[in-house]
Design a protein around this motif. Structure first.
Motif, PDB file in Angstrom:
ATOM      1  N   PRO A 165      38.296  32.115  42.663  1.00 51.29           N
ATOM      2  CA  PRO A 165      39.244  32.695  41.705  1.00 51.29           C
ATOM      3  C   PRO A 165      38.922  34.148  41.386  1.00 51.29           C
ATOM      4  O   PRO A 165      37.779  34.586  41.557  1.00 51.29           O
ATOM      5  CB  PRO A 165      39.060  31.811  40.461  1.00 51.29           C
ATOM      6  N   LEU A 172      49.568  33.338  32.395  1.00 57.34           N
ATOM      7  CA  LEU A 172      49.271  33.193  33.820  1.00 57.34           C
ATOM      8  C   LEU A 172      49.584  31.776  34.301  1.00 57.34           C
ATOM      9  O   LEU A 172      50.066  31.580  35.427  1.00 57.34           O
ATOM     10  CB  LEU A 172      47.805  33.539  34.098  1.00 57.34           C
ATOM     11  N   ASN A 216      49.814  29.625  37.905  1.00 59.32           N
ATOM     12  CA  ASN A 216      48.390  29.725  38.224  1.00 59.32           C
ATOM     13  C   ASN A 216      47.588  28.644  37.502  1.00 59.32           C
ATOM     14  O   ASN A 216      47.983  28.163  36.443  1.00 59.32           O
ATOM     15  CB  ASN A 216      47.858  31.101  37.808  1.00 59.32           C
ATOM     16  N   ASP A 241      42.909  29.924  40.002  1.00 55.19           N
ATOM     17  CA  ASP A 241      43.345  31.224  40.504  1.00 55.19           C
ATOM     18  C   ASP A 241      42.698  32.362  39.719  1.00 55.19           C
ATOM     19  O   ASP A 241      42.432  33.433  40.268  1.00 55.19           O
ATOM     20  CB  ASP A 241      44.872  31.340  40.404  1.00 55.19           C
ATOM     21  N   VAL A 250      49.394  40.364  37.641  1.00 51.95           N
ATOM     22  CA  VAL A 250      49.579  39.696  38.938  1.00 51.95           C
ATOM     23  C   VAL A 250      50.141  40.678  39.968  1.00 51.95           C
ATOM     24  O   VAL A 250      49.696  40.730  41.118  1.00 51.95           O
ATOM     25  CB  VAL A 250      50.490  38.465  38.788  1.00 51.95           C
TER      26      VAL A 250
END
Length: 269
Positions: free
Chosen positions: A10, A35, A40, A131, A261
Motif C-alpha cells: 500500500p 478514499l 480503496n 491501497d 488519487v
C-alpha cells in the motif's frame, strides 16, 4: 532484494505537523473515509497517545487490547492489532495512552527508528490488500513521528489557516531532510492541505496566498473549510462523511481524496 512474486504494498502516508490543533486527526479520519468511498481499502495507524483517531472511528477503549504500542515494542504480529471499523474496507491499528512512554522505551532499541517501517512490511499485510495506510502522528517531532516518516512513502501536512501557520513548517521540513539522509531517502511531501479555512476571512486568504507563494504546487488545490459538522462528527464516533454526507466538510474531504488519487496516478504514469 525484493521478492518479485509479492504484490506491491500500500501507499503509506504520514499525516504530520508538530503543531497541535491543526486538523491532523480530523484529516486522517475523513481522508481515509473518502478514499474508501472511491473504492480503496484503507488502514489507519493511530500513532498519537491521545488515541483520538481510534475514538473518532468508533473503537471503544475496552476493545483496544493490542495497540500500536504492542506493534512497536512487543513484536506483536500486524494481524493481531488490526481492528475493523463500522465502515467497510476501513481498518485501524488503535492507540492508547500507553504509547506516551514509547519514546523513552525506544531509546535502547538499535532499530528504534525503523520499528514501524518493519511492522508495516510484514508479509501478513498482503492478505488485507490495503491501497493506502494513513498514519496519524502525534503533535511533536519525537521518535514516534520519526518512525512514521521512515515507514512512509510521503507526508501530508495539514496547515491551519491562521497567523504564524507557516512558521512551524520550517522545523518539519528540517526533520524531513534529516530522515531522508538517515533512513528514508525516497520520502517526499505528498502535499500541504489548508484546514479550518474561511474564504470570507482576510487572514485565511492571506495564509493561503503565503502558502502558495512559498510552497508552490505542493499545496493542494482543495481547502478544508471551517465547518461545524466536521467538529461535531467525532463526538458521534463518525467521519463527517457518515455524519453529514452532504456537508461542506464532507464534500471537501471527498475532493481532497480525489486530488490525492489523481496526483498519485500522475506520478505513477
Amino acid at each position: 532484494m525484493s521478492d518479485p512474486t509479492r504484490p506491491p504494498g500500500p501507499k503509506i502516508i504520514s499525516v504530520a505537523n508538530q503543531k497541535g490543533g491543526v486538523g491532523k486527526t480530523t484529516t486522517t479520519i475523513n481522508l481515509a473515509a473518502a478514499l474508501v468511498e472511491l473504492g480503496n481499502r484503507v488502514l489507519v495507524v493511530d500513532l498519537d497517545p491521545q488515541g483520538n483517531a481510534s475514538t473518532g472511528l468508533g473503537i471503544e477503549m475496552d476493545d483496544r487490547e493490542r495497540t500500536t504500542y504492542d506493534l512497536l515494542l512487543e513484536d506483536v504480529a500486524l494481524e493481531d492489532v488490526i481492528l475493523a471499523t463500522d465502515i467497510e474496507d476501513l481498518a485501524i491499528v488503535p492507540a492508547t495512552v500507553d504509547l506516551s512512554s514509547a519514546d523513552i522505551e525506544l531509546i535502547s532499541n538499535e532499530r528504534r527508528s525503523f520499528l514501524l517501517h518493519d511492522a508495516l512490511r510484514q508479509t501478513d499485510i498482503d492478505a488485507y490488500e490495503f491501497d493506502f495506510v494513513l498514519i496519524d502522528c502525534p503533535p511533536s517531532l519525537n521518535l514516534l513521528t520519526v518512525n512514521a516518516m521512515i515507514a512512509s512513502h510521503s507526508i501530508l501536512v495539514p496547515l491551519q489557516s491562521e497567523f504564524f501557520a507557516l512558521e512551524g513548517l520550517s522545523q518539519l521540513m528540517l526533520t524531513v531532510r534529516e530522515v531522508r539522509q538517515t533512513g528514508n531517502p525516497n520520502l517526499r511531501i505528498e502535499g500541504v492541505v489548508l484546514t479550518m479555512h474561511d474564504a470570507r476571512n482576510n487572514l485565511s486568504q492571506q495564509v493561503e496566498q503565503d502558502a502558495r507563494d512559498n510552497l508552490g504546487d505542493i499545496v493542494f488545490k482543495t481547502r478544508i473549510p471551517r465547518n461545524v459538522r466536521v467538529s461535531e462528527a467525532p463526538s458521534f464516533a463518525l467521519p463527517v462523511l457518515s455524519y453529514d454526507s452532504m456537508s461542506k466538510g464532507a464534500i471537501a474531504y471527498r475532493d481532497l481524496a480525489k486530488e490525492l488519487v489523481a496526483n498519485n496516478a500522475a506520478v505513477g504514469a
